[in-house]
Design a protein around this motif. Structure first.
Motif, PDB file in Angstrom:
ATOM      1  N   UNK A  75       0.823  -1.206   0.000  1.00 42.99           N
ATOM      2  CA  UNK A  75       0.000   0.000   0.000  1.00 42.99           C
ATOM      3  C   UNK A  75       0.859   1.259   0.000  1.00 42.99           C
ATOM      4  N   UNK A  76       1.980   1.242   0.686  1.00 46.26           N
ATOM      5  CA  UNK A  76       2.844   2.426   0.763  1.00 46.26           C
ATOM      6  C   UNK A  76       3.413   2.809  -0.595  1.00 46.26           C
ATOM      7  N   UNK A  77       3.395   1.890  -1.548  1.00 45.62           N
ATOM      8  CA  UNK A  77       3.862   2.202  -2.904  1.00 45.62           C
ATOM      9  C   UNK A  77       2.909   3.160  -3.615  1.00 45.62           C
ATOM     10  N   UNK A  78       1.708   3.317  -3.061  1.00 48.77           N
ATOM     11  CA  UNK A  78       0.706   4.213  -3.638  1.00 48.77           C
ATOM     12  C   UNK A  78       0.803   5.622  -3.056  1.00 48.77           C
ATOM     13  N   UNK A  79       1.826   5.837  -2.204  1.00 46.63           N
ATOM     14  CA  UNK A  79       2.082   7.140  -1.586  1.00 46.63           C
ATOM     15  C   UNK A  79       3.485   7.601  -1.954  1.00 46.63           C
ATOM     16  N   UNK A  80       3.673   8.909  -2.061  1.00 47.59           N
ATOM     17  CA  UNK A  80       4.997   9.438  -2.389  1.00 47.59           C
ATOM     18  C   UNK A  80       5.498  10.337  -1.262  1.00 47.59           C
ATOM     19  N   UNK A  81       6.816  10.489  -1.193  1.00 46.73           N
ATOM     20  CA  UNK A  81       7.410  11.363  -0.188  1.00 46.73           C
ATOM     21  C   UNK A  81       7.300  10.788   1.207  1.00 46.73           C
ATOM     22  N   UNK A  82       7.462  11.654   2.189  1.00 42.02           N
ATOM     23  CA  UNK A  82       7.403  11.231   3.583  1.00 42.02           C
ATOM     24  C   UNK A  82       5.963  10.944   3.992  1.00 42.02           C
ATOM     25  N   UNK A  83       5.771   9.852   4.689  1.00 41.39           N
ATOM     26  CA  UNK A  83       4.465   9.501   5.243  1.00 41.39           C
ATOM     27  C   UNK A  83       4.511   9.766   6.742  1.00 41.39           C
ATOM     28  N   UNK A  84       3.527  10.510   7.239  1.00 39.86           N
ATOM     29  CA  UNK A  84       3.475  10.918   8.643  1.00 39.86           C
ATOM     30  C   UNK A  84       2.604   9.956   9.426  1.00 39.86           C
ATOM     31  N   UNK A  85       3.095   9.523  10.591  1.00 42.61           N
ATOM     32  CA  UNK A  85       2.330   8.651  11.489  1.00 42.61           C
ATOM     33  C   UNK A  85       2.184   9.345  12.844  1.00 42.61           C
ATOM     34  N   UNK A  86       0.995   9.285  13.405  1.00 38.10           N
ATOM     35  CA  UNK A  86       0.765   9.774  14.758  1.00 38.10           C
ATOM     36  C   UNK A  86       0.023   8.703  15.547  1.00 38.10           C
ATOM     37  N   UNK A  87       0.603   8.270  16.655  1.00 42.11           N
ATOM     38  CA  UNK A  87      -0.081   7.363  17.574  1.00 42.11           C
ATOM     39  C   UNK A  87      -0.752   8.207  18.651  1.00 42.11           C
ATOM     40  N   UNK A  88      -2.053   8.035  18.808  1.00 46.56           N
ATOM     41  CA  UNK A  88      -2.846   8.900  19.687  1.00 46.56           C
ATOM     42  C   UNK A  88      -3.445   8.087  20.834  1.00 46.56           C
ATOM     43  N   UNK A  89      -2.787   8.093  21.992  1.00 48.32           N
ATOM     44  CA  UNK A  89      -3.254   7.277  23.116  1.00 48.32           C
ATOM     45  C   UNK A  89      -4.476   7.840  23.831  1.00 48.32           C
ATOM     46  N   UNK A  90      -4.809   9.114  23.578  1.00 47.17           N
ATOM     47  CA  UNK A  90      -5.992   9.696  24.206  1.00 47.17           C
ATOM     48  C   UNK A  90      -6.935  10.208  23.122  1.00 47.17           C
ATOM     49  N   UNK A  91      -8.194   9.798  23.213  1.00 46.29           N
ATOM     50  CA  UNK A  91      -9.200  10.187  22.224  1.00 46.29           C
ATOM     51  C   UNK A  91     -10.385  10.800  22.956  1.00 46.29           C
ATOM     52  N   UNK A  92     -10.798  11.987  22.504  1.00 47.89           N
ATOM     53  CA  UNK A  92     -11.945  12.668  23.094  1.00 47.89           C
ATOM     54  C   UNK A  92     -13.107  12.595  22.113  1.00 47.89           C
ATOM     55  N   UNK A  93     -14.104  11.733  22.366  1.00 45.61           N
ATOM     56  CA  UNK A  93     -15.269  11.676  21.477  1.00 45.61           C
ATOM     57  C   UNK A  93     -16.137  12.915  21.665  1.00 45.61           C
ATOM     58  N   UNK A  94     -16.795  13.315  20.584  1.00 47.18           N
ATOM     59  CA  UNK A  94     -17.672  14.480  20.599  1.00 47.18           C
ATOM     60  C   UNK A  94     -19.016  14.064  20.011  1.00 47.18           C
TER      61      UNK A  94
END
Length: 202
Positions: A75-94
């Motif tokens: 799948x990453x072959x379908x993206x170019x340049x730097x790919x950004x990842x964020x792991x989010x341990x806290x989620x605030x539902x709205x």
């Protein structure tokens, strides 16, 4: 809840959508704790993906599966340049969180100077927002450290969202909006998903 955010530049939009559908069909059954995914590509070709899991442990267990690694390599072959990842341990539902019924999703990234006040404002909105903006189906704010966040807001449609933006809020809600804006450090970045890909665990 735990959210994993991925963002990159799409080189093949239809290929990305097919890859995500294939993951749901073939791999999601073995991804214990996967709750759902919100993804899409903006007009300028930015791919945004928010994968929701029951916990950080569940997300990490999924990432460590050999079949997941193979899927991502392709799948990453379908993206170019730097790919950004964020792991989010806290989620605030709205308003109960996201919704697969949304016709438009706006993803916002930014940083706040006071995370605790952000939490409090999120709770205060719950009691006042529904009557004012019926076009908003819900949302989530995913925190990934030092006040940085990725937020997804789910709307019935883009047309109703733009119309809602032009409405003047009542005084109490306007005060909350203004306080929220005062918390932001720097500019907010908006990613409009006009054709959101909304997937949930069966």
């Amino acid at each position: 809840m735990f959210i994993q955010v991925i963002r990159g530049s799409a080189t093949d939009v239809s290929g990305l959508r097919a890859a995500l559908d294939r993951w749901v069909e073939v791999l999601s059954g073995g991804a214990t704790g996967w709750l759902g995914t919100t993804a899409g590509v903006t007009d300028d070709g930015t791919f945004v993906n928010l994968a929701r899991f029951e916990s950080e442990q569940a997300a990490r267990a999924n990432s460590e599966r050999p079949e997941q690694g193979e899927w991502w390599r392709e799948t990453s072959k379908l993206l170019s340049g730097d790919v950004v990842f964020h792991d989010c341990p806290e989620v605030l539902p709205f308003l109960g969180g996201g919704s697969d019924d949304a016709g438009f999703v706006q993803v916002i990234e930014g940083r706040v100077r006071d995370v605790q006040r952000m939490r409090e404002l999120n709770d205060l909105y719950e009691s006042q927002f529904t009557d004012f903006r019926s076009d908003v189906l819900g949302g989530v704010a995913a925190l990934w450290g030092e006040g940085s966040f990725t937020q997804a807001i789910y709307f019935t449609s883009e047309e109703s969202a733009r119309e809602g933006e032009r409405r003047q809020p009542p005084p109490e809600l306007k005060a909350l909006f203004e306080e929220e804006m005062s918390l932001y450090e720097g500019d907010l970045v908006y990613y409009d998903l006009r054709d959101p890909w909304l997937l949930s665990a069966r």
